[in-house]
Design a protein around this motif. Sequence first.
Motif, PDB file in Angstrom:
ATOM      1  N   LEU A 166       0.816  -1.215   0.000  1.00 43.78           N
ATOM      2  CA  LEU A 166       0.000   0.000   0.000  1.00 43.78           C
ATOM      3  C   LEU A 166       0.851   1.267   0.000  1.00 43.78           C
ATOM      4  CD1 LEU A 166      -2.829  -0.997   2.509  1.00 43.78           C
ATOM      5  CD2 LEU A 166      -2.925  -0.942   0.004  1.00 43.78           C
ATOM      6  N   ARG A 167       2.090   1.158   0.446  1.00 40.47           N
ATOM      7  CA  ARG A 167       2.977   2.317   0.438  1.00 40.47           C
ATOM      8  C   ARG A 167       3.313   2.772  -0.979  1.00 40.47           C
ATOM      9  NH1 ARG A 167       7.820   0.368   4.197  1.00 40.47           N
ATOM     10  NH2 ARG A 167       7.434  -1.482   2.914  1.00 40.47           N
ATOM     11  N   ALA A 168       3.200   1.862  -1.942  1.00 39.74           N
ATOM     12  CA  ALA A 168       3.514   2.203  -3.332  1.00 39.74           C
ATOM     13  C   ALA A 168       2.328   2.819  -4.060  1.00 39.74           C
ATOM     14  CB  ALA A 168       3.975   0.959  -4.086  1.00 39.74           C
ATOM     15  N   PHE A 169       1.132   2.703  -3.457  1.00 43.25           N
ATOM     16  CA  PHE A 169      -0.063   3.186  -4.168  1.00 43.25           C
ATOM     17  C   PHE A 169      -0.063   4.691  -4.442  1.00 43.25           C
ATOM     18  CE2 PHE A 169      -4.316   5.072  -4.046  1.00 43.25           C
ATOM     19  CZ  PHE A 169      -4.840   4.515  -5.208  1.00 43.25           C
ATOM     20  N   PRO A 170       0.243   5.545  -3.458  1.00 45.92           N
ATOM     21  CA  PRO A 170       0.169   6.988  -3.732  1.00 45.92           C
ATOM     22  C   PRO A 170       0.998   7.416  -4.937  1.00 45.92           C
ATOM     23  CG  PRO A 170       0.381   6.607  -1.382  1.00 45.92           C
ATOM     24  CD  PRO A 170       0.597   5.284  -2.049  1.00 45.92           C
ATOM     25  N   ALA A 171       2.192   6.885  -5.077  1.00 41.37           N
ATOM     26  CA  ALA A 171       3.048   7.291  -6.194  1.00 41.37           C
ATOM     27  C   ALA A 171       2.692   6.531  -7.466  1.00 41.37           C
ATOM     28  CB  ALA A 171       4.512   7.060  -5.835  1.00 41.37           C
ATOM     29  N   TYR A 172       2.731   5.205  -7.402  1.00 37.73           N
ATOM     30  CA  TYR A 172       2.551   4.405  -8.608  1.00 37.73           C
ATOM     31  C   TYR A 172       1.091   4.281  -9.036  1.00 37.73           C
ATOM     32  CZ  TYR A 172       7.452   3.088  -8.261  1.00 37.73           C
ATOM     33  OH  TYR A 172       8.807   3.119  -8.224  1.00 37.73           O
ATOM     34  N   GLY A 173       0.184   4.160  -8.069  1.00 36.85           N
ATOM     35  CA  GLY A 173      -1.227   4.058  -8.418  1.00 36.85           C
ATOM     36  C   GLY A 173      -1.741   5.320  -9.085  1.00 36.85           C
ATOM     37  N   ILE A 227      -3.888  -8.450 -11.454  1.00 38.57           N
ATOM     38  CA  ILE A 227      -3.355  -9.466 -10.549  1.00 38.57           C
ATOM     39  C   ILE A 227      -3.180 -10.786 -11.295  1.00 38.57           C
ATOM     40  CG2 ILE A 227      -3.976 -10.956  -8.615  1.00 38.57           C
ATOM     41  CD1 ILE A 227      -5.018  -8.521  -7.161  1.00 38.57           C
ATOM     42  N   ALA A 228      -4.195 -11.184 -12.054  1.00 35.23           N
ATOM     43  CA  ALA A 228      -4.145 -12.465 -12.766  1.00 35.23           C
ATOM     44  C   ALA A 228      -3.130 -12.458 -13.904  1.00 35.23           C
ATOM     45  CB  ALA A 228      -5.535 -12.818 -13.297  1.00 35.23           C
ATOM     46  N   MET A 229      -3.149 -11.409 -14.720  1.00 32.22           N
ATOM     47  CA  MET A 229      -2.317 -11.399 -15.919  1.00 32.22           C
ATOM     48  C   MET A 229      -0.878 -10.959 -15.673  1.00 32.22           C
ATOM     49  SD  MET A 229      -3.817 -12.541 -18.586  1.00 32.22           S
ATOM     50  CE  MET A 229      -5.474 -13.117 -18.973  1.00 32.22           C
ATOM     51  N   ARG A 230      -0.702  -9.928 -14.876  1.00 30.62           N
ATOM     52  CA  ARG A 230       0.652  -9.436 -14.647  1.00 30.62           C
ATOM     53  C   ARG A 230       1.227  -9.988 -13.341  1.00 30.62           C
ATOM     54  NH1 ARG A 230      -1.517  -7.984 -19.289  1.00 30.62           N
ATOM     55  NH2 ARG A 230      -3.116  -6.873 -18.125  1.00 30.62           N
ATOM     56  N   GLY A 231       0.446 -10.006 -12.263  1.00 31.75           N
ATOM     57  CA  GLY A 231       0.961 -10.495 -10.997  1.00 31.75           C
ATOM     58  C   GLY A 231       1.225 -11.987 -10.998  1.00 31.75           C
ATOM     59  N   VAL A 240       9.077  -2.676 -15.435  1.00 29.91           N
ATOM     60  CA  VAL A 240       9.870  -1.482 -15.137  1.00 29.91           C
ATOM     61  C   VAL A 240       9.660  -1.010 -13.699  1.00 29.91           C
ATOM     62  CG1 VAL A 240      10.146   0.976 -15.677  1.00 29.91           C
ATOM     63  CG2 VAL A 240      10.047  -0.707 -17.522  1.00 29.91           C
ATOM     64  N   THR A 241       8.432  -1.060 -13.204  1.00 25.52           N
ATOM     65  CA  THR A 241       8.124  -0.520 -11.869  1.00 25.52           C
ATOM     66  C   THR A 241       8.174  -1.554 -10.764  1.00 25.52           C
ATOM     67  OG1 THR A 241       5.725  -0.887 -12.069  1.00 25.52           O
ATOM     68  CG2 THR A 241       6.613   1.206 -12.908  1.00 25.52           C
ATOM     69  N   ARG A 242       7.929  -2.821 -11.109  1.00 23.18           N
ATOM     70  CA  ARG A 242       7.856  -3.906 -10.138  1.00 23.18           C
ATOM     71  C   ARG A 242       6.782  -3.677  -9.088  1.00 23.18           C
ATOM     72  NH1 ARG A 242       9.329  -8.518 -12.258  1.00 23.18           N
ATOM     73  NH2 ARG A 242      11.008  -8.061 -13.720  1.00 23.18           N
ATOM     74  N   THR A 243       5.726  -3.009  -9.474  1.00 24.52           N
ATOM     75  CA  THR A 243       4.563  -2.857  -8.595  1.00 24.52           C
ATOM     76  C   THR A 243       3.304  -2.992  -9.435  1.00 24.52           C
ATOM     77  OG1 THR A 243       3.299  -1.322  -7.206  1.00 24.52           O
ATOM     78  CG2 THR A 243       4.764  -0.347  -8.830  1.00 24.52           C
ATOM     79  N   LEU A 244       2.324  -3.691  -8.887  1.00 20.95           N
ATOM     80  CA  LEU A 244       1.063  -3.877  -9.619  1.00 20.95           C
ATOM     81  C   LEU A 244       0.211  -2.623  -9.611  1.00 20.95           C
ATOM     82  CD1 LEU A 244       0.097  -7.485  -8.489  1.00 20.95           C
ATOM     83  CD2 LEU A 244       0.584  -6.742 -10.829  1.00 20.95           C
ATOM     84  N   TRP A 245       0.476  -1.696  -8.698  1.00 21.41           N
ATOM     85  CA  TRP A 245      -0.366  -0.505  -8.609  1.00 21.41           C
ATOM     86  C   TRP A 245      -0.287   0.348  -9.874  1.00 21.41           C
ATOM     87  CZ3 TRP A 245      -4.088  -0.971  -5.539  1.00 21.41           C
ATOM     88  CH2 TRP A 245      -3.946  -1.570  -4.287  1.00 21.41           C
ATOM     89  N   ALA A 246       0.874   0.414 -10.502  1.00 20.29           N
ATOM     90  CA  ALA A 246       1.001   1.180 -11.742  1.00 20.29           C
ATOM     91  C   ALA A 246       0.144   0.552 -12.836  1.00 20.29           C
ATOM     92  CB  ALA A 246       2.469   1.241 -12.172  1.00 20.29           C
ATOM     93  N   CYS A 247       0.160  -0.775 -12.916  1.00 23.63           N
ATOM     94  CA  CYS A 247      -0.650  -1.487 -13.915  1.00 23.63           C
ATOM     95  C   CYS A 247      -2.143  -1.326 -13.630  1.00 23.63           C
ATOM     96  CB  CYS A 247      -0.287  -2.963 -13.925  1.00 23.63           C
ATOM     97  SG  CYS A 247       1.453  -3.333 -14.098  1.00 23.63           S
ATOM     98  N   ILE A 248      -2.502  -1.480 -12.363  1.00 25.69           N
ATOM     99  CA  ILE A 248      -3.906  -1.359 -11.960  1.00 25.69           C
ATOM    100  C   ILE A 248      -4.433   0.034 -12.267  1.00 25.69           C
ATOM    101  CG2 ILE A 248      -5.447  -1.280  -9.952  1.00 25.69           C
ATOM    102  CD1 ILE A 248      -3.698  -3.559  -8.754  1.00 25.69           C
TER     103      ILE A 248
END
Length: 310
Positions: free
Chosen positions: A94-101, A153-157, A212-220
Amino acid sequence: MPENIAFRTPASAPAWQRWLIYSAVARIAIFTAIAIGLGFSVRSVLSSLGWMSKTATPLQSALAGLSIELSATVIAYLALVCLIERRSPSELSLRAFPAYGLAGLLSGFLIFSTVVGVLWLCGSYHVLGINAHVDWLSGVLIAGAGAGIGEEIAMRGVLFRIAEEGLGTWWALAISAVFFGVAHIFNPSATPWSSLAIAIEAGILLALVFHVTRTLWACIGLHAAWNITQGTIYGIPVSGTDAKGWLLSSRTGPDWLSGGAFGAEASVVALLVCTSVSAVLLRIALRRKSIIRLRKSRGVTPSCEATPTS
């Protein structure tokens, strides 16, 4: 640069565990089985409450669809990561959400607005009026949040990440893109061309965003904003599903330009715009030397986790 892999098979794991628990096929199968089981269970409960019936209110229908999508994928993914891979799901921190989300949301809006802008300049997209009373609830909750979180989550995660860990980045890009395209072949007004376009413009783009980001929040964020911008704002069908947006619109011209009944995602304009963004992301990955190469074996520790990178 060290490979940024979230999970590595424990070196001490016996052969049977390597095949039945830790292998790529096994982990994908475990996630799928849990997700399907949870999906059916939640659907049964909501049906008994009348939230899936024709008499359900728009809010109940929207929340039902969202609940099924999220309970199945989120819980199944956490079970996979925490119980099987035995690591912290840093890609969903959740710490990555503000920036990447938020960056993903802005990117999705800008990318699809660029597509619509080019269609308008080409004389294909037309604004007929404004629907001030548009029902945005289902678009935001189901096409936006539900599809964004569930599909990413299903496709990228799961699919892309696990395939990349076992086969390398290039094969993972190809496999996840093909599956993403095939998953849309059964949508209304879908054609082989629309599935190919979805595979290239969205499948590859979103996988590279995760790489590139290694976080699903950017994709979501990108996926959710793409769908909401397309349907709820510009009034264009979302992957063949009819959408009534804030703008009452129409598209004219040949299907290769307008996207036809499937929507602008089947337009060559969307393909070119998204491919251009993918090329930029690929250049970043190559400059960082983060592309994971195919190797016959990967020996390892279970504690190596991916960390979001800027």
